[in-house]
Design a protein around this motif. Sequence first.
Motif, PDB file in Angstrom:
ATOM      1  N   CYS A 430      55.781  56.821  44.317  1.00  0.00           N
ATOM      2  CA  CYS A 430      55.941  55.527  44.991  1.00  0.00           C
ATOM      3  C   CYS A 430      54.777  55.761  46.279  1.00  0.00           C
ATOM      4  O   CYS A 430      54.696  54.763  47.235  1.00  0.00           O
ATOM      5  N   SER A 431      54.488  56.998  46.555  1.00  0.00           N
ATOM      6  CA  SER A 431      53.428  57.145  47.952  1.00  0.00           C
ATOM      7  C   SER A 431      52.161  57.050  47.628  1.00  0.00           C
ATOM      8  O   SER A 431      51.309  57.203  48.469  1.00  0.00           O
ATOM      9  N   ARG A 432      51.698  57.060  46.299  1.00  0.00           N
ATOM     10  CA  ARG A 432      50.446  56.760  45.719  1.00  0.00           C
ATOM     11  C   ARG A 432      50.177  55.305  45.862  1.00  0.00           C
ATOM     12  O   ARG A 432      50.965  54.184  46.002  1.00  0.00           O
ATOM     13  N   GLN A 433      48.758  55.013  45.969  1.00  0.00           N
ATOM     14  CA  GLN A 433      48.205  53.767  46.097  1.00  0.00           C
ATOM     15  C   GLN A 433      48.815  52.750  45.010  1.00  0.00           C
ATOM     16  O   GLN A 433      48.958  52.987  43.850  1.00  0.00           O
ATOM     17  N   GLY A 434      49.395  51.622  45.555  1.00  0.00           N
ATOM     18  CA  GLY A 434      50.107  50.680  44.677  1.00  0.00           C
ATOM     19  C   GLY A 434      51.584  50.978  44.444  1.00  0.00           C
ATOM     20  O   GLY A 434      52.306  50.055  44.191  1.00  0.00           O
ATOM     21  N   GLY A 435      51.871  51.883  45.001  1.00  0.00           N
ATOM     22  CA  GLY A 435      53.358  52.316  45.220  1.00  0.00           C
ATOM     23  C   GLY A 435      54.185  51.592  46.140  1.00  0.00           C
ATOM     24  O   GLY A 435      53.493  51.222  46.973  1.00  0.00           O
ATOM     25  N   SER A 436      55.479  51.646  45.919  1.00  0.00           N
ATOM     26  CA  SER A 436      56.506  50.827  46.899  1.00  0.00           C
ATOM     27  C   SER A 436      56.252  51.415  48.248  1.00  0.00           C
ATOM     28  O   SER A 436      56.017  50.471  49.381  1.00  0.00           O
ATOM     29  N   SER A 437      56.173  52.652  48.553  1.00  0.00           N
ATOM     30  CA  SER A 437      56.376  53.169  49.958  1.00  0.00           C
ATOM     31  C   SER A 437      54.709  52.782  50.343  1.00  0.00           C
ATOM     32  O   SER A 437      54.580  52.624  51.702  1.00  0.00           O
TER      33      SER A 437
END
Length: 451
Positions: A430-437
């Motif tokens: 979620c914290s990687r590029q494109g993830g929700s966060s």
Amino acid sequence: MQQRLGQQIILFPLPLQGHLNPMLQLANLLYSKGFSITIVHTEFNSPNPANHPNFTFHAIADGLKGSQASTQDSVVLVSLLNINCFTPFHDWLSELLSSKISDGESITCLITDAIWHFAQGVADRLNIPRLVLKTSSVSSFAGFAAIPLLLEKGYLPKRESLLEEPVPELPPLRVKDLPVIKTHDPEDFYGLMSSVERETNASAGIIWNTFEQLEETSLNKLRQEIGIPIFPVGPLHKFFTASSSRLLAQDLSSISWLNQQATNTVLYVSFGSLATITETEFLEIAWGLANSKQPFLWVVRPGLVCNSEWLEPLPKGFLKMVGGRGKIIKWAPQQEVLAHPAIGGFWTHSGWNSTLESLCEGVPMICFPCIGDQMVNSRYVSHIWKVGVSLEKRLKREEIEREIRRVMVENEGQEMRERIMYWKEKLNSCSRQGGSSYNYLESLAAYISSF
Ligand code: UDP
């Protein structure tokens, strides 16, 4: 290096470890997006500016005298701080706003911990947008927000005979899981929570240290009820560690000790920065750990045991008896410990940061909630995400030994370990590029720039 935008954000953390960590992590994230950062803080539990050379720090007088500067009753402490900080904070911010107008760099907004409810009044007076940071789960917020209803329906104050009863308005919580914080007068706690909820709803938006998939149901429900933007950008520690905002010195010898232990064998035990236990409970924990025959790394924070400085109640020869199988320290580099391959389980008080950190490293939990939102977190860990067990009854060495074996040795623990790997993967992506966060962080930065 991201170019500076000429936009400054004022961040105001609550001076408690579990609140300071996520706020300073958020500050780092916003700095990486090009914003300039000023941290305003109380004199009590002040962060160390030397650990954050990119930020400007400003201390305001908190007016705490003598024994008032204590976390023993957190409701009394934060209620007092909300009163004492109003004038110094208002006056400092007012002066800063007028000086910056002639200075070139604009002050874009204020981000305060949600518990600083007084700050909304200051923001309104000075005409500056205020966002709040919630450092607890969305699900526990729902519990706090429902307090008036829970009082009306008779679930609160909690009665012994109703503790096991479900609360149909707040599934999956039972009466015993409702988030309350003991203080000398329960009305003070209800009043504080009602002010926090009211002023949070009056803010320009909520930044949440959680992530979409983990609390999807609670987030969707909240979005229907609340008319302000919500940014679930967590888990914040995934972007920056908490080491630089620690209030106590970390014992780094814990890592070299872990290096000598076999994979997945060590139980890490820590009840966070505020919880206290009685001497009797401390002894039951000590014997439960010893009798379990599992290796353990145990954080006994000075002051954890009521009326003791540190380890005085520990039976003479205890550490010699457990030999190299156990290590007791005052404060751990917790994120590094949880990420260590030797760690096989985490006996936690279920603080929200600890819960997220454990999920992120795929470590199943034994939950021993003490106050407030910890009861809610424990219920979700054991009954919704099913990645831990809950030690709900009174602490008894036999029960402790049984629960340790359940998580560390038996098949049930292995199943939890497999289930938690699902969350570990989700949390990391979620914290990687494109993830929700990641995406929420982008929209938060755009939202702040639009003020
Ligand atoms: N923590 C730590 N070392 C320890 C115990 C705790 O660094 O020995 C950190 C932990 O990683 C977490 C914070 O302190 O970020 C505790 O926050 P949490 O919300 O879990 O509990 P609280 O202290 O607010 O009750």
